[in-house]
Design a protein around this motif. Structure first.
Motif, PDB file in Angstrom:
ATOM      1  N   GLY A  33      -5.348 -12.883   9.717  1.00 61.34           N
ATOM      2  CA  GLY A  33      -6.474 -13.212   8.851  1.00 61.34           C
ATOM      3  C   GLY A  33      -6.595 -12.285   7.668  1.00 61.34           C
ATOM      4  O   GLY A  33      -7.572 -12.350   6.913  1.00 61.34           O
ATOM      5  N   GLU A  34      -5.601 -11.450   7.477  1.00 62.01           N
ATOM      6  CA  GLU A  34      -5.666 -10.442   6.421  1.00 62.01           C
ATOM      7  C   GLU A  34      -4.447 -10.562   5.509  1.00 62.01           C
ATOM      8  O   GLU A  34      -3.321 -10.649   6.011  1.00 62.01           O
ATOM      9  CB  GLU A  34      -5.640  -9.059   7.080  1.00 62.01           C
ATOM     10  CG  GLU A  34      -6.485  -8.032   6.373  1.00 62.01           C
ATOM     11  CD  GLU A  34      -6.581  -6.748   7.190  1.00 62.01           C
ATOM     12  OE1 GLU A  34      -7.693  -6.254   7.352  1.00 62.01           O
ATOM     13  OE2 GLU A  34      -5.536  -6.242   7.664  1.00 62.01           O
ATOM     14  N   LEU A  35      -4.680 -10.571   4.211  1.00 62.46           N
ATOM     15  CA  LEU A  35      -3.557 -10.564   3.276  1.00 62.46           C
ATOM     16  C   LEU A  35      -3.379  -9.123   2.792  1.00 62.46           C
ATOM     17  O   LEU A  35      -4.269  -8.544   2.169  1.00 62.46           O
ATOM     18  CB  LEU A  35      -3.824 -11.491   2.091  1.00 62.46           C
ATOM     19  CG  LEU A  35      -2.642 -11.754   1.155  1.00 62.46           C
ATOM     20  CD1 LEU A  35      -2.774 -13.121   0.490  1.00 62.46           C
ATOM     21  CD2 LEU A  35      -2.448 -10.694   0.085  1.00 62.46           C
ATOM     22  N   THR A  36      -2.244  -8.570   3.155  1.00 67.88           N
ATOM     23  CA  THR A  36      -1.961  -7.180   2.798  1.00 67.88           C
ATOM     24  C   THR A  36      -0.981  -7.149   1.637  1.00 67.88           C
ATOM     25  O   THR A  36       0.076  -7.796   1.720  1.00 67.88           O
ATOM     26  CB  THR A  36      -1.353  -6.423   3.987  1.00 67.88           C
ATOM     27  OG1 THR A  36      -2.276  -6.502   5.076  1.00 67.88           O
ATOM     28  CG2 THR A  36      -1.073  -4.973   3.659  1.00 67.88           C
ATOM     29  N   VAL A  37      -1.325  -6.450   0.597  1.00 71.68           N
ATOM     30  CA  VAL A  37      -0.399  -6.294  -0.533  1.00 71.68           C
ATOM     31  C   VAL A  37       0.198  -4.890  -0.464  1.00 71.68           C
ATOM     32  O   VAL A  37      -0.523  -3.905  -0.316  1.00 71.68           O
ATOM     33  CB  VAL A  37      -1.110  -6.518  -1.878  1.00 71.68           C
ATOM     34  CG1 VAL A  37      -0.184  -6.152  -3.040  1.00 71.68           C
ATOM     35  CG2 VAL A  37      -1.545  -7.965  -2.009  1.00 71.68           C
ATOM     36  N   LEU A 215      -1.891  -1.575   0.182  1.00 75.13           N
ATOM     37  CA  LEU A 215      -1.149  -0.373   0.578  1.00 75.13           C
ATOM     38  C   LEU A 215      -0.314   0.074  -0.609  1.00 75.13           C
ATOM     39  O   LEU A 215       0.344  -0.754  -1.255  1.00 75.13           O
ATOM     40  CB  LEU A 215      -0.207  -0.695   1.746  1.00 75.13           C
ATOM     41  CG  LEU A 215      -0.845  -1.102   3.066  1.00 75.13           C
ATOM     42  CD1 LEU A 215       0.242  -1.567   4.037  1.00 75.13           C
ATOM     43  CD2 LEU A 215      -1.614   0.067   3.668  1.00 75.13           C
ATOM     44  N   LYS A 216      -0.335   1.352  -0.874  1.00 73.09           N
ATOM     45  CA  LYS A 216       0.482   1.884  -1.961  1.00 73.09           C
ATOM     46  C   LYS A 216       1.547   2.777  -1.346  1.00 73.09           C
ATOM     47  O   LYS A 216       1.228   3.616  -0.488  1.00 73.09           O
ATOM     48  CB  LYS A 216      -0.392   2.692  -2.919  1.00 73.09           C
ATOM     49  CG  LYS A 216       0.004   2.482  -4.336  1.00 73.09           C
ATOM     50  CD  LYS A 216      -1.002   3.032  -5.282  1.00 73.09           C
ATOM     51  CE  LYS A 216      -0.412   2.814  -6.671  1.00 73.09           C
ATOM     52  NZ  LYS A 216      -1.184   3.434  -7.688  1.00 73.09           N
ATOM     53  N   VAL A 223       0.851   6.120   0.528  1.00 79.03           N
ATOM     54  CA  VAL A 223      -0.020   7.147  -0.052  1.00 79.03           C
ATOM     55  C   VAL A 223      -1.457   6.649  -0.212  1.00 79.03           C
ATOM     56  O   VAL A 223      -2.357   7.444  -0.494  1.00 79.03           O
ATOM     57  CB  VAL A 223       0.521   7.624  -1.414  1.00 79.03           C
ATOM     58  CG1 VAL A 223       1.855   8.345  -1.245  1.00 79.03           C
ATOM     59  CG2 VAL A 223       0.681   6.451  -2.386  1.00 79.03           C
ATOM     60  N   ALA A 224      -1.652   5.345  -0.072  1.00 79.96           N
ATOM     61  CA  ALA A 224      -3.029   4.824  -0.160  1.00 79.96           C
ATOM     62  C   ALA A 224      -3.131   3.578   0.691  1.00 79.96           C
ATOM     63  O   ALA A 224      -2.197   2.782   0.758  1.00 79.96           O
ATOM     64  CB  ALA A 224      -3.384   4.506  -1.607  1.00 79.96           C
TER      65      ALA A 224
END
Lengths: 232, 373
Positions: A33-37, A215-216, A223-224
């Motif tokens: 249910g989550e779109l992670t970039v 997410l970075k 890192v983020a």
């Protein structure tokens, strides 16, 4: 729906003389249910992480679980079977196979291990095409479609088997702005309404507003990790 | 689904499919053509033996093939005809001389004389006339294939062979010898033409009484005729063929050209299949990423090869059948025994699979990770 969990997942590459760590131990839980970039500069390790999450690369260390099933030490054939059953992929280029019709390209995701796609699968392929605005294109050759249409076909190919996890590698980078937005809207809907784990690798800032989680990654390390809804 | 994918790839990649097809057709047609000529020549070598209708042949001692025997005494016949194992025994006279053509030139012919009324070892199929024509002492037959070479003599025409008068009384069909034009006549006429002393013949052919134990009968003949060679008909046929194949270079020559045809086909198939797979490398990586195992990729490549080979076999055999049909009444020796096309088809299939190994190896190297940039 399933949860994908990586625990200190890391990967080294060898250039023949020395080992180079391209992904440092990474622990992540990706929820349905989550779109992670996943974003970051070129060479930061985001595609490596995506490949590890999708079982197309073996980690040098760490573990990967889909719910309670440990996927880390699967042999090549078993990993392929898990990919076929539980993972959908959308690549930077649509990578449809020329010679196969649009419908056959979609059903290939079902039949690549020799199974004959059922009538239900065929109906689902047609329904997906209609849902993605491609009704009536099933018998066509991919070369007759525009870039945006091809990318939507590749999304249909990824979704036809009801995957728990959808992994997308720069799915909008080869598209114009309008087509890119359309693709992201579809991915967002797939994550939210169909309760799938959706991971999108991109350094295109226009993608970020669709992320539930951003997410970075830099130099092989996250890192983020920001959870913020940019769009309702 | 994998078979469908293979079929679609074959139909879509027309250039490489055409190339690989060419390779398969080259193997089937070139090898088939070589084999048909080879077996055609083989059938010529032993044509007299194969059509004699006899169970055994008696020739001079230490004979190694039909065409290299000394004359034997005709009185051997008297020893044979009294044996209960022998239904009949007939003499044959074989020799060569020059046929005078209508324009005055000469052609070497192989003469075969047989005895009335059975004409064992004589002509067996006719395009014009029949065996009764040989009741005339001067009568001879020539084969329809040889008519142009002999100046197209007409039926009942008179000419000379070895300065002896002969009359063309019948025209045979399919009587072709390895050593040249076959001319049949009566024993007496041939004796006169090749100037053989009375009481001598080239061979005696024997038919055993029905129900006779052939091996026992052959052993009996060897006891009765200790100074002659006694052959089973099949053995003499085999010995004659073997002699020419191994001693004239025909075997090596045909073997070499057959190998060259196979190599050409293999190279064409290898290169085109390899190029095709190289061009499809990304697609195989996509298949792997979608969940295809290495064996699924192998299945697709092998199915492609089988589809192309099946199509190539069909085209190749259609072309070969056309050639054989065209050559049926020509001077080209063409004959394919029944098992040869089956062996050729299976061999071509194996060779095609072998030729696709390079392509298969390349396809199996496609990694799913390649699809990520």
């Amino acid at each position: 729906m399933a949860t994908l969990h990586s625990e200190r997942l890391a990967r080294d590459f060898s250039d023949g003389t020395s080992l180079r760590r391209v992904l440092f131990p990474t622990t992540l839980t990706l929820h349905p249910g989550e779109l992670t970039v996943l974003s970051g500069p070129s060479g930061s390790g985001k595609t490596t992480l995506l490949s590890l999450l999708g079982l197309v690369l073996q980690p040098t260390e760490g573990r990967l679980r889909l719910d309670d099933r440990d996927l880390t030490d699967l042999d090549e054939a078993d990993a392929a079977t898990v990919r076929r059953q539980a993972f959908g992929f959308v690549f930077q280029q649509p990578m449809l196979i020329e010679g196969l019709s649009v419908r056959e390209n979609i059903l290939l995701a079902i039949g690549i291990q020799g199974e004959r796609p059922s009538a239900a699968h065929q109906a689902k392929a047609e329904a997906l095409l209609a849902d993605l605005g491609l009704a009536g294109t099933g018998p066509l050759q991919p070369r007759l479609l525009s870039g945006g249409m091809k990318q939507r076909v590749s999304i249909a190919r990824a979704l036809v088997k009801d995957p728990a996890v959808l992994l997308c590698d720069e799915p909008t980078s080869a598209l114009d702005a309008e087509s890119g937005q359309a693709v992201m809207r579809i991915l967002k809907r797939v994550a939210l309404e169909e309760r799938r784990v959706v991971v999108v690798v991109s350094h295109d800032a226009r993608v970020f507003p669709y992320a539930d989680r951003l997410l970075k990654i830099e130099n092989g390390q996250i890192v983020a990790d920001a959870r913020e809804r940019y769009l309702p | 689904m994998r078979s469908l994918v293979a079929l679609r790839l074959v139909l879509h990649d027309r250039a490489s499919t055409a190339g690989a097809l060419l390779g398969v057709v080259a193997i089937v047609f070139l090898v088939g053509q070589q084999l048909s000529v080879f077996f055609g020549l083989l059938s010529f070598m032993s044509v007299l033996v194969d059509h004699s209708g006899a169970d055994a042949w008696i020739m001079s001692r230490d004979t190694r093939n039909l065409d290299a025997g000394k004359l034997i005494p005709a009185r051997y016949l008297d020893r044979l005809v009294g044996l209960p194992e022998v239904e009949w025994a007939e003499p044959i006279l074989i020799g060569s001389n020059l046929f005078r053509t209508p324009d005055g030139s000469y052609e070497t012919v192989r003469l075969v004389g047989s005895r009335r009324p059975r004409y064992a070892g004589g002509p067996w199929r006719f395009a014009a006339g029949d065996q009764h024509a040989l009741l005339d002492l001067e009568a001879i037959t020539v084969d329809q294939i040889d008519l142009p070479k002999l100046g197209r003599p007409a039926m009942a025409d008179l000419t000379e062979i070895g300065d002896r008068r002969v009359r063309l009384a019948a025209i045979t069909q399919g009587a072709r010898g390895f050593q040249g034009t076959l001319v049949f006549g009566t024993l007496e006429k041939v004796r006169e033409i090749i100037r053989t002393p009375a009481g001598q013949v080239s061979a005696i052919v024997v038919r055993f009484t029905p129900g006779t134990d052939r091996e026992a009968a052959l052993a009996r003949l060897r006891v009765v005729l200790p100074y002659a060679s006694v052959f089973r008909t099949e053995d003499l046929s085999w010995l004659t063929r073997q002699y020419y194949v191994t001693n004239t270079g025909i075997g090596g020559s045909f073997g070499f050209s057959t190998v060259i045809a196979v190599v050409i086909g293999v190279v064409i198939i290898s290169l085109t299949m390899y190029t095709s797979v190289l061009g499809r490398n990304r697609d195989f990586a996509v298949m792997r990423a979608l969940g295809g195992r290495r064996r699924d990729i192998a299945f697709v490549v092998c199915a492609e090869t089988l589809i192309i080979t099946g199509l190539g076999l069909f085209l190749g055999f259609v072309m070969l059948a056309g050639l054989l049909h065209f050559a049926l009444d020509s001077a080209i020796p063409c004959y394919l025994p029944a098992p040869v096309p089956i062996v050729l088809a299976v061999g071509t299939l194996l060779v095609s699979l072998l030729a696709s190994l390079f392509a298969l190896r390349t396809a199996l190297q496609a990694e799913p990770a390649q699809v990520f940039h």
